[in-house]
Design an enzyme around this catalytic site. Structure first.
Site, PDB file in Angstrom:
ATOM      1  N   ASP A  11      63.082  92.733 106.699  1.00 51.61           N
ATOM      2  CA  ASP A  11      62.542  94.080 106.930  1.00 51.61           C
ATOM      3  C   ASP A  11      62.303  94.295 108.414  1.00 51.61           C
ATOM      4  O   ASP A  11      61.697  93.445 109.082  1.00 51.61           O
ATOM      5  CB  ASP A  11      61.215  94.265 106.182  1.00 51.61           C
ATOM      6  CG  ASP A  11      61.441  94.531 104.708  1.00 51.61           C
ATOM      7  OD1 ASP A  11      62.612  94.595 104.291  1.00 51.61           O
ATOM      8  OD2 ASP A  11      60.450  94.667 103.976  1.00 51.61           O
ATOM      9  N   ASP A 130      67.313 101.385  93.079  1.00 48.47           N
ATOM     10  CA  ASP A 130      66.033 100.874  92.584  1.00 48.47           C
ATOM     11  C   ASP A 130      65.781 101.520  91.232  1.00 48.47           C
ATOM     12  O   ASP A 130      65.829 102.751  91.117  1.00 48.47           O
ATOM     13  CB  ASP A 130      64.884 101.278  93.525  1.00 48.47           C
ATOM     14  CG  ASP A 130      65.041 100.692  94.925  1.00 48.47           C
ATOM     15  OD1 ASP A 130      65.725  99.657  95.067  1.00 48.47           O
ATOM     16  OD2 ASP A 130      64.489 101.284  95.873  1.00 48.47           O
TER      17      ASP A 130
END
Lengths: 251, 194
Positions: A11, A130
Protein backbone atom coordinates in the site's frame (compact mmCIF):
# COMPACT_ATOMS: atom_id res chain seq x y z
CA UNK A 1 4.68 -25.57 -17.24
CA UNK A 2 3.44 -22.11 -16.37
CA UNK A 3 4.26 -21.39 -12.72
CA UNK A 4 1.71 -20.26 -10.16
CA UNK A 5 2.52 -16.71 -9.14
CA UNK A 6 3.03 -15.29 -5.64
CA UNK A 7 2.31 -11.56 -5.46
CA UNK A 8 2.96 -9.30 -2.45
CA UNK A 9 0.80 -6.19 -2.36
CA UNK A 10 2.22 -2.92 -1.04
CA UNK A 11 0.00 0.00 0.00
CA UNK A 12 1.33 3.37 -1.05
CA UNK A 13 0.46 6.77 0.43
CA UNK A 14 2.01 9.98 -0.92
CA UNK A 15 4.73 8.04 -2.73
CA UNK A 16 5.75 5.98 0.32
CA UNK A 17 4.90 2.41 1.19
CA UNK A 18 2.76 2.51 4.33
CA UNK A 19 1.84 -1.15 4.53
CA UNK A 20 5.08 -2.82 3.73
CA UNK A 21 7.87 -4.82 5.25
CA UNK A 22 8.36 -3.68 8.83
CA UNK A 23 10.40 -6.46 10.26
CA UNK A 24 13.78 -5.72 8.79
CA UNK A 25 15.91 -2.74 9.43
CA UNK A 26 15.58 -0.94 6.14
CA UNK A 27 17.49 2.27 5.77
CA UNK A 28 14.67 4.01 4.02
CA UNK A 29 11.51 2.84 5.67
CA UNK A 30 8.67 2.95 3.22
CA UNK A 31 10.75 3.36 0.09
CA UNK A 32 8.82 1.62 -2.69
CA UNK A 33 11.96 0.67 -4.62
CA UNK A 34 13.83 -0.73 -1.60
CA UNK A 35 10.79 -2.73 -0.52
CA UNK A 36 10.02 -3.97 -4.02
CA UNK A 37 13.64 -5.01 -4.56
CA UNK A 38 13.58 -6.91 -1.29
CA UNK A 39 10.50 -8.86 -2.32
CA UNK A 40 11.98 -9.48 -5.75
CA UNK A 41 15.11 -10.97 -4.16
CA UNK A 42 12.91 -13.14 -1.96
CA UNK A 43 11.32 -14.66 -5.06
CA UNK A 44 8.12 -12.67 -5.51
CA UNK A 45 6.87 -13.25 -9.05
CA UNK A 46 5.22 -9.87 -9.43
CA UNK A 47 4.49 -6.85 -7.28
CA UNK A 48 1.33 -4.84 -6.81
CA UNK A 49 1.56 -1.23 -5.65
CA UNK A 50 -1.82 -0.04 -4.46
CA UNK A 51 -2.01 3.74 -4.20
CA UNK A 52 -4.30 5.01 -1.45
CA UNK A 53 -3.35 8.68 -1.73
CA UNK A 54 -6.34 11.00 -1.82
CA UNK A 55 -4.65 14.37 -2.36
CA UNK A 56 -4.65 16.26 -5.63
CA UNK A 57 -0.89 15.78 -6.07
CA UNK A 58 -1.58 12.07 -6.35
CA UNK A 59 -1.09 11.76 -10.08
CA UNK A 60 2.40 13.21 -10.14
CA UNK A 61 3.52 11.30 -7.05
CA UNK A 62 2.27 8.08 -8.56
CA UNK A 63 3.97 8.66 -11.91
CA UNK A 64 7.26 9.39 -10.13
CA UNK A 65 6.91 6.24 -8.07
CA UNK A 66 6.12 4.11 -11.12
CA UNK A 67 9.11 5.48 -12.96
CA UNK A 68 11.47 4.80 -10.07
CA UNK A 69 10.14 1.26 -9.67
CA UNK A 70 10.40 0.60 -13.41
CA UNK A 71 13.98 1.85 -13.46
CA UNK A 72 15.07 -0.31 -10.57
CA UNK A 73 12.98 -3.49 -10.35
CA UNK A 74 13.54 -6.38 -12.76
CA UNK A 75 10.21 -8.21 -12.37
CA UNK A 76 6.76 -7.14 -13.55
CA UNK A 77 4.62 -4.86 -11.43
CA UNK A 78 1.03 -3.68 -11.37
CA UNK A 79 -0.17 -0.29 -10.18
CA UNK A 80 -3.62 0.15 -8.75
CA UNK A 81 -5.58 3.02 -7.34
CA UNK A 82 -4.70 5.80 -9.72
CA UNK A 83 -6.78 5.23 -12.81
CA UNK A 84 -10.05 7.00 -13.50
CA UNK A 85 -9.58 7.95 -17.14
CA UNK A 86 -7.75 6.57 -20.15
CA UNK A 87 -5.19 9.39 -19.75
CA UNK A 88 -4.27 8.05 -16.30
CA UNK A 89 -3.61 4.63 -17.82
CA UNK A 90 -1.49 6.20 -20.55
CA UNK A 91 0.56 8.15 -17.99
CA UNK A 92 1.28 5.01 -15.97
CA UNK A 93 2.23 3.03 -19.08
CA UNK A 94 4.60 5.83 -20.14
CA UNK A 95 6.13 5.88 -16.67
CA UNK A 96 6.89 2.16 -17.03
CA UNK A 97 4.07 0.20 -15.36
CA UNK A 98 3.64 -3.32 -16.76
CA UNK A 99 -0.01 -3.48 -15.78
CA UNK A 100 -2.62 -1.35 -14.12
CA UNK A 101 -5.42 -2.48 -11.87
CA UNK A 102 -8.81 -0.79 -11.99
CA UNK A 103 -11.77 -1.23 -9.68
CA UNK A 104 -14.26 1.55 -8.81
CA UNK A 105 -13.62 3.53 -11.98
CA UNK A 106 -14.81 0.72 -14.25
CA UNK A 107 -17.85 0.01 -12.07
CA UNK A 108 -18.85 3.63 -12.66
CA UNK A 109 -17.87 3.48 -16.33
CA UNK A 110 -17.58 -0.08 -17.71
CA UNK A 111 -16.63 1.21 -21.19
CA UNK A 112 -13.27 2.23 -19.69
CA UNK A 113 -12.33 -1.47 -19.76
CA UNK A 114 -12.88 -1.56 -23.54
CA UNK A 115 -10.97 1.69 -24.02
CA UNK A 116 -7.91 0.63 -22.04
CA UNK A 117 -7.81 -2.86 -23.55
CA UNK A 118 -8.14 -1.49 -27.06
CA UNK A 119 -5.53 1.23 -26.57
CA UNK A 120 -2.87 -0.67 -24.62
CA UNK A 121 -3.78 -4.37 -24.90
CA UNK A 122 -5.57 -6.69 -22.49
CA UNK A 123 -2.26 -7.79 -20.97
CA UNK A 124 -1.98 -4.29 -19.45
CA UNK A 125 -5.32 -4.42 -17.63
CA UNK A 126 -6.17 -6.16 -14.38
CA UNK A 127 -9.74 -5.67 -13.17
CA UNK A 128 -9.96 -5.90 -9.39
CA UNK A 129 -13.29 -6.97 -7.93
CA UNK A 130 -14.20 -6.67 -4.25
CA UNK A 131 -17.27 -8.71 -3.33
CA UNK A 132 -19.19 -9.80 -0.27
CA UNK A 133 -21.74 -12.56 0.16
CA UNK A 134 -25.03 -10.86 1.08
CA UNK A 135 -28.45 -12.58 1.17
CA UNK A 136 -27.40 -15.44 -1.04
CA UNK A 137 -25.47 -13.51 -3.68
CA UNK A 138 -21.98 -12.09 -4.16
CA UNK A 139 -22.48 -8.33 -4.21
CA UNK A 140 -19.72 -6.26 -5.83
CA UNK A 141 -18.55 -3.23 -3.84
CA UNK A 142 -16.70 -0.13 -4.91
CA UNK A 143 -14.63 2.60 -3.23
CA UNK A 144 -12.52 0.20 -1.21
CA UNK A 145 -15.47 -1.89 -0.11
CA UNK A 146 -17.47 1.04 1.20
CA UNK A 147 -20.26 1.26 -1.37
CA UNK A 148 -22.40 -1.66 -2.54
CA UNK A 149 -23.23 -1.74 -6.24
CA UNK A 150 -26.03 -3.56 -8.05
CA UNK A 151 -23.47 -5.84 -9.69
CA UNK A 152 -23.04 -9.52 -8.93
CA UNK A 153 -19.55 -11.07 -8.87
CA UNK A 154 -19.84 -13.70 -11.60
CA UNK A 155 -21.93 -11.56 -13.91
CA UNK A 156 -19.51 -8.61 -13.51
CA UNK A 157 -16.39 -10.76 -13.94
CA UNK A 158 -17.87 -12.22 -17.14
CA UNK A 159 -18.68 -8.76 -18.44
CA UNK A 160 -15.22 -7.28 -17.86
CA UNK A 161 -13.63 -10.38 -19.43
CA UNK A 162 -15.77 -9.89 -22.55
CA UNK A 163 -14.89 -6.21 -22.57
CA UNK A 164 -11.17 -7.04 -22.66
CA UNK A 165 -9.81 -7.39 -19.12
CA UNK A 166 -6.55 -9.35 -19.12
CA UNK A 167 -6.78 -10.68 -15.56
CA UNK A 168 -9.27 -10.72 -12.69
CA UNK A 169 -8.12 -9.96 -9.16
CA UNK A 170 -10.90 -11.18 -6.87
CA UNK A 171 -10.96 -10.14 -3.21
CA UNK A 172 -13.56 -11.73 -1.00
CA UNK A 173 -14.41 -9.10 1.61
CA UNK A 174 -15.71 -11.91 3.84
CA UNK A 175 -12.28 -13.55 3.83
CA UNK A 176 -10.06 -10.46 3.73
CA UNK A 177 -8.12 -9.90 6.96
CA UNK A 178 -9.58 -13.00 8.64
CA UNK A 179 -6.59 -15.19 7.71
CA UNK A 180 -8.62 -18.38 7.39
CA UNK A 181 -8.00 -18.92 3.69
CA UNK A 182 -9.11 -17.60 0.31
CA UNK A 183 -12.64 -17.95 -1.12
CA UNK A 184 -11.64 -21.08 -3.02
CA UNK A 185 -15.06 -22.18 -4.29
CA UNK A 186 -15.71 -18.81 -5.91
CA UNK A 187 -12.18 -18.62 -7.28
CA UNK A 188 -12.60 -22.01 -8.93
CA UNK A 189 -15.88 -20.90 -10.50
CA UNK A 190 -14.22 -17.77 -11.88
CA UNK A 191 -11.21 -19.70 -13.14
CA UNK A 192 -13.37 -22.30 -14.88
CA UNK A 193 -15.72 -19.82 -16.54
CA UNK A 194 -13.21 -17.17 -17.64
CA UNK A 195 -10.37 -17.87 -20.05
CA UNK A 196 -8.11 -15.25 -18.45
CA UNK A 197 -5.90 -15.60 -15.35
CA UNK A 198 -7.54 -15.24 -11.93
CA UNK A 199 -5.62 -13.81 -8.97
CA UNK A 200 -6.77 -14.82 -5.49
CA UNK A 201 -6.82 -12.08 -2.88
CA UNK A 202 -8.00 -11.84 0.71
CA UNK A 203 -7.68 -14.42 3.43
CA UNK A 204 -4.12 -15.74 3.39
CA UNK A 205 -2.93 -16.71 6.86
CA UNK A 206 -0.88 -19.85 6.31
CA UNK A 207 0.99 -21.65 3.51
CA UNK A 208 -1.90 -24.15 3.27
CA UNK A 209 -4.16 -21.32 2.15
CA UNK A 210 -1.96 -20.63 -0.86
CA UNK A 211 -1.92 -24.33 -1.70
CA UNK A 212 -5.74 -24.41 -1.55
CA UNK A 213 -6.03 -21.29 -3.69
CA UNK A 214 -4.04 -23.07 -6.43
CA UNK A 215 -5.51 -26.57 -6.09
CA UNK A 216 -9.13 -26.19 -4.91
CA UNK A 217 -9.41 -22.58 -6.10
CA UNK A 218 -7.64 -23.22 -9.44
CA UNK A 219 -6.17 -19.70 -9.24
CA UNK A 220 -3.30 -18.65 -11.44
CA UNK A 221 -1.78 -16.36 -8.83
CA UNK A 222 -2.24 -15.51 -5.17
CA UNK A 223 -1.86 -12.07 -3.68
CA UNK A 224 -1.26 -11.27 -0.02
CA UNK A 225 -0.14 -8.34 2.07
CA UNK A 226 0.16 -8.67 5.83
CA UNK A 227 1.48 -12.25 5.99
CA UNK A 228 4.43 -11.11 3.90
CA UNK A 229 4.85 -7.69 5.48
CA UNK A 230 5.03 -9.11 9.01
CA UNK A 231 7.12 -12.07 7.89
CA UNK A 232 4.50 -14.52 9.10
CA UNK A 233 5.17 -16.34 5.86
CA UNK A 234 8.49 -16.08 4.05
CA UNK A 235 8.26 -16.33 0.28
CA UNK A 236 11.17 -18.80 -0.12
CA UNK A 237 9.63 -21.15 2.47
CA UNK A 238 6.18 -20.76 0.94
CA UNK A 239 7.50 -21.63 -2.50
CA UNK A 240 9.34 -24.65 -1.17
CA UNK A 241 6.15 -25.82 0.54
CA UNK A 242 4.14 -25.38 -2.68
CA UNK A 243 6.82 -27.15 -4.71
CA UNK A 244 6.85 -30.06 -2.23
CA UNK A 245 3.08 -30.27 -2.72
CA UNK A 246 3.39 -30.54 -6.49
CA UNK A 247 2.47 -26.97 -7.35
CA UNK A 248 4.63 -25.55 -10.14
CA UNK A 249 6.37 -22.46 -8.80
CA UNK A 250 9.42 -20.48 -9.86
CA UNK A 251 12.21 -21.29 -7.43
CA UNK B 1 30.67 -1.81 -21.98
CA UNK B 2 30.89 1.22 -24.18
CA UNK B 3 28.70 0.33 -27.12
CA UNK B 4 26.30 2.07 -29.37
CA UNK B 5 22.99 0.32 -28.76
CA UNK B 6 19.82 1.33 -30.54
CA UNK B 7 16.38 0.28 -29.39
CA UNK B 8 14.05 0.50 -32.36
CA UNK B 9 11.24 2.91 -31.66
CA UNK B 10 7.80 2.09 -32.91
CA UNK B 11 4.19 2.50 -31.92
CA UNK B 12 4.26 -0.13 -29.19
CA UNK B 13 3.99 0.02 -25.44
CA UNK B 14 6.63 -0.23 -22.78
CA UNK B 15 9.81 0.08 -24.83
CA UNK B 16 11.10 1.99 -21.83
CA UNK B 17 11.46 -1.13 -19.70
CA UNK B 18 14.12 -2.50 -22.08
CA UNK B 19 15.97 0.80 -21.82
CA UNK B 20 15.76 0.70 -18.01
CA UNK B 21 17.04 -2.89 -17.95
CA UNK B 22 20.07 -1.93 -20.06
CA UNK B 23 20.78 1.03 -17.79
CA UNK B 24 20.80 -1.33 -14.80
CA UNK B 25 23.56 -3.15 -16.67
CA UNK B 26 25.42 0.12 -17.14
CA UNK B 27 24.55 0.59 -20.80
CA UNK B 28 22.94 3.73 -22.18
CA UNK B 29 20.90 2.90 -25.25
CA UNK B 30 19.18 5.26 -27.61
CA UNK B 31 15.57 4.79 -28.67
CA UNK B 32 15.29 5.71 -32.33
CA UNK B 33 13.52 4.99 -35.62
CA UNK B 34 16.20 6.71 -37.71
CA UNK B 35 17.45 4.20 -40.33
CA UNK B 36 20.94 5.77 -40.37
CA UNK B 37 21.36 5.42 -36.63
CA UNK B 38 19.99 1.88 -36.65
CA UNK B 39 22.39 0.82 -39.42
CA UNK B 40 25.35 2.40 -37.61
CA UNK B 41 24.64 0.79 -34.22
CA UNK B 42 26.88 -1.87 -32.66
CA UNK B 43 23.78 -3.74 -31.61
CA UNK B 44 20.10 -3.33 -32.23
CA UNK B 45 17.21 -4.30 -29.98
CA UNK B 46 13.76 -4.73 -31.48
CA UNK B 47 11.39 -4.87 -28.51
CA UNK B 48 7.71 -5.17 -28.45
CA UNK B 49 4.34 -5.29 -26.94
CA UNK B 50 1.61 -4.60 -29.41
CA UNK B 51 -0.26 -5.90 -32.40
CA UNK B 52 1.47 -7.45 -35.43
CA UNK B 53 -0.24 -6.09 -38.54
CA UNK B 54 -0.43 -2.48 -37.35
CA UNK B 55 3.19 -2.57 -36.28
CA UNK B 56 4.34 -4.01 -39.63
CA UNK B 57 2.49 -1.20 -41.38
CA UNK B 58 4.31 1.35 -39.19
CA UNK B 59 7.68 -0.23 -39.97
CA UNK B 60 6.99 -0.37 -43.73
CA UNK B 61 5.96 3.27 -43.86
CA UNK B 62 9.36 4.25 -42.50
CA UNK B 63 11.29 1.72 -44.56
CA UNK B 64 12.37 0.02 -41.34
CA UNK B 65 11.33 -3.43 -42.55
CA UNK B 66 14.13 -3.42 -45.14
CA UNK B 67 16.58 -1.79 -42.71
CA UNK B 68 16.07 -4.50 -40.08
CA UNK B 69 16.35 -7.37 -42.58
CA UNK B 70 19.68 -6.07 -43.89
CA UNK B 71 21.34 -5.55 -40.50
CA UNK B 72 24.61 -7.47 -40.03
CA UNK B 73 25.32 -6.58 -36.39
CA UNK B 74 23.72 -8.59 -33.56
CA UNK B 75 19.97 -7.92 -33.40
CA UNK B 76 17.74 -9.00 -30.51
CA UNK B 77 13.99 -9.23 -31.08
CA UNK B 78 11.85 -9.41 -27.96
CA UNK B 79 8.27 -10.74 -27.79
CA UNK B 80 6.39 -9.05 -30.64
CA UNK B 81 9.81 -8.14 -32.04
CA UNK B 82 10.62 -11.85 -32.37
CA UNK B 83 7.24 -12.59 -33.95
CA UNK B 84 7.71 -9.83 -36.51
CA UNK B 85 11.06 -11.35 -37.49
CA UNK B 86 9.16 -14.46 -38.69
CA UNK B 87 7.49 -14.95 -42.09
CA UNK B 88 3.91 -14.21 -41.18
CA UNK B 89 1.61 -13.92 -38.17
CA UNK B 90 -1.94 -15.12 -37.70
CA UNK B 91 -2.46 -11.87 -35.78
CA UNK B 92 -4.17 -9.63 -38.30
CA UNK B 93 -2.80 -12.05 -40.98
CA UNK B 94 0.31 -9.94 -41.19
CA UNK B 95 3.21 -10.55 -43.60
CA UNK B 96 6.31 -10.06 -41.50
CA UNK B 97 10.06 -9.69 -42.00
CA UNK B 98 10.85 -13.31 -42.92
CA UNK B 99 14.19 -13.50 -41.13
CA UNK B 100 13.03 -16.73 -39.51
CA UNK B 101 11.29 -19.09 -41.89
CA UNK B 102 8.21 -19.85 -39.82
CA UNK B 103 4.72 -18.61 -39.15
CA UNK B 104 3.37 -17.26 -35.86
CA UNK B 105 0.28 -19.06 -34.59
CA UNK B 106 -2.42 -18.30 -32.05
CA UNK B 107 -2.63 -20.38 -28.90
CA UNK B 108 -5.76 -22.51 -29.17
CA UNK B 109 -5.83 -24.06 -25.71
CA UNK B 110 -5.41 -22.80 -22.17
CA UNK B 111 -5.94 -19.28 -20.91
CA UNK B 112 -4.79 -16.62 -23.36
CA UNK B 113 -2.57 -14.64 -23.05
CA UNK B 114 0.05 -17.03 -21.79
CA UNK B 115 1.08 -14.81 -18.91
CA UNK B 116 3.61 -15.40 -16.19
CA UNK B 117 6.77 -17.38 -15.52
CA UNK B 118 7.55 -20.49 -17.53
CA UNK B 119 10.63 -22.70 -17.69
CA UNK B 120 13.20 -22.73 -20.49
CA UNK B 121 14.10 -26.13 -21.95
CA UNK B 122 16.39 -27.37 -24.70
CA UNK B 123 18.73 -24.42 -24.27
CA UNK B 124 21.58 -24.03 -26.74
CA UNK B 125 23.80 -21.24 -28.04
CA UNK B 126 25.70 -18.20 -26.84
CA UNK B 127 22.67 -16.27 -25.55
CA UNK B 128 22.30 -18.93 -22.85
CA UNK B 129 25.77 -19.02 -21.35
CA UNK B 130 25.44 -19.59 -17.59
CA UNK B 131 21.71 -20.30 -17.99
CA UNK B 132 20.40 -23.78 -17.22
CA UNK B 133 17.40 -25.71 -18.46
CA UNK B 134 14.54 -25.14 -16.04
CA UNK B 135 15.26 -21.43 -15.62
CA UNK B 136 12.04 -19.44 -15.38
CA UNK B 137 11.45 -16.42 -17.60
CA UNK B 138 8.50 -14.02 -17.88
CA UNK B 139 6.04 -14.26 -20.75
CA UNK B 140 3.04 -12.23 -21.91
CA UNK B 141 1.78 -13.29 -25.35
CA UNK B 142 -1.20 -14.72 -27.21
CA UNK B 143 0.65 -15.94 -30.32
CA UNK B 144 3.56 -18.36 -30.49
CA UNK B 145 6.29 -19.56 -32.84
CA UNK B 146 6.38 -23.35 -33.30
CA UNK B 147 9.64 -25.23 -32.80
CA UNK B 148 11.83 -24.80 -35.92
CA UNK B 149 15.43 -25.45 -36.96
CA UNK B 150 16.27 -21.95 -35.64
CA UNK B 151 14.89 -22.69 -32.15
CA UNK B 152 17.52 -22.32 -29.40
CA UNK B 153 15.19 -22.70 -26.39
CA UNK B 154 11.63 -23.90 -25.84
CA UNK B 155 8.86 -23.63 -23.26
CA UNK B 156 5.62 -25.55 -22.97
CA UNK B 157 2.12 -24.13 -22.69
CA UNK B 158 -0.25 -26.73 -24.07
CA UNK B 159 2.21 -27.04 -26.94
CA UNK B 160 5.99 -26.88 -26.94
CA UNK B 161 6.90 -23.60 -28.64
CA UNK B 162 9.97 -21.51 -29.42
CA UNK B 163 11.08 -19.54 -26.39
CA UNK B 164 14.00 -18.25 -28.41
CA UNK B 165 15.34 -18.26 -31.96
CA UNK B 166 18.68 -17.60 -33.58
CA UNK B 167 19.88 -17.43 -37.15
CA UNK B 168 23.21 -15.83 -38.01
CA UNK B 169 23.26 -12.38 -36.35
CA UNK B 170 19.57 -12.44 -35.48
CA UNK B 171 18.60 -13.42 -31.93
CA UNK B 172 15.11 -13.43 -30.49
CA UNK B 173 13.22 -14.18 -27.31
CA UNK B 174 9.48 -14.70 -26.94
CA UNK B 175 9.77 -13.94 -23.23
CA UNK B 176 10.78 -10.61 -21.72
CA UNK B 177 14.40 -10.79 -20.48
CA UNK B 178 14.02 -7.24 -19.17
CA UNK B 179 11.36 -8.49 -16.73
CA UNK B 180 12.82 -11.91 -15.98
CA UNK B 181 14.77 -11.13 -12.83
CA UNK B 182 18.48 -11.84 -12.55
CA UNK B 183 18.49 -14.62 -15.14
CA UNK B 184 16.91 -12.25 -17.61
CA UNK B 185 19.74 -9.84 -16.86
CA UNK B 186 22.28 -12.59 -17.56
CA UNK B 187 20.65 -13.24 -20.94
CA UNK B 188 20.76 -9.52 -21.81
CA UNK B 189 24.41 -9.41 -20.70
CA UNK B 190 25.17 -12.37 -22.96
CA UNK B 191 23.64 -10.46 -25.86
CA UNK B 192 25.70 -7.37 -25.02
CA UNK B 193 28.85 -9.52 -24.97
CA UNK B 194 28.32 -10.83 -28.52
Amino acid sequence: MLAKRIIPCLDVLDGKVVKGINFINLKEVGDPVVQGAWYSEQGADELVYLDITATHEKRKLLSDLVRRVAENINIPFTVGGGVNHIQDADALLSAGADKISVNSAVLMNPALVDQIAKSFGSQFLVVAIDAKFVDGRWVVYRNGGRIATDRELFEWAGEVWMRGAGEILFTSMDHDGVKTGYACKELAMLSETLSIPVIASGGAGAPEHFLEAFTVGKSDAALAASVFHYNEISIPELKKYLHDNNVTVRI
Amino acid sequence: MNQNIIIIKYNAGNIRSVDFALRRLGVNAEISDDPLKIRAADKVIFPGVGEASGTMEYLRKRGLDEVIKQLRQPVLGICLGMQLMCSYSEEGTADCLGIFDTGVLKFTSGKVPHMGWNALEGITGTLYEEINNGTYVYYVHSYYVPVTSDTVATSTYGVRFSASLQRENFYATQYHPEKSGRYGETILKNFLKL
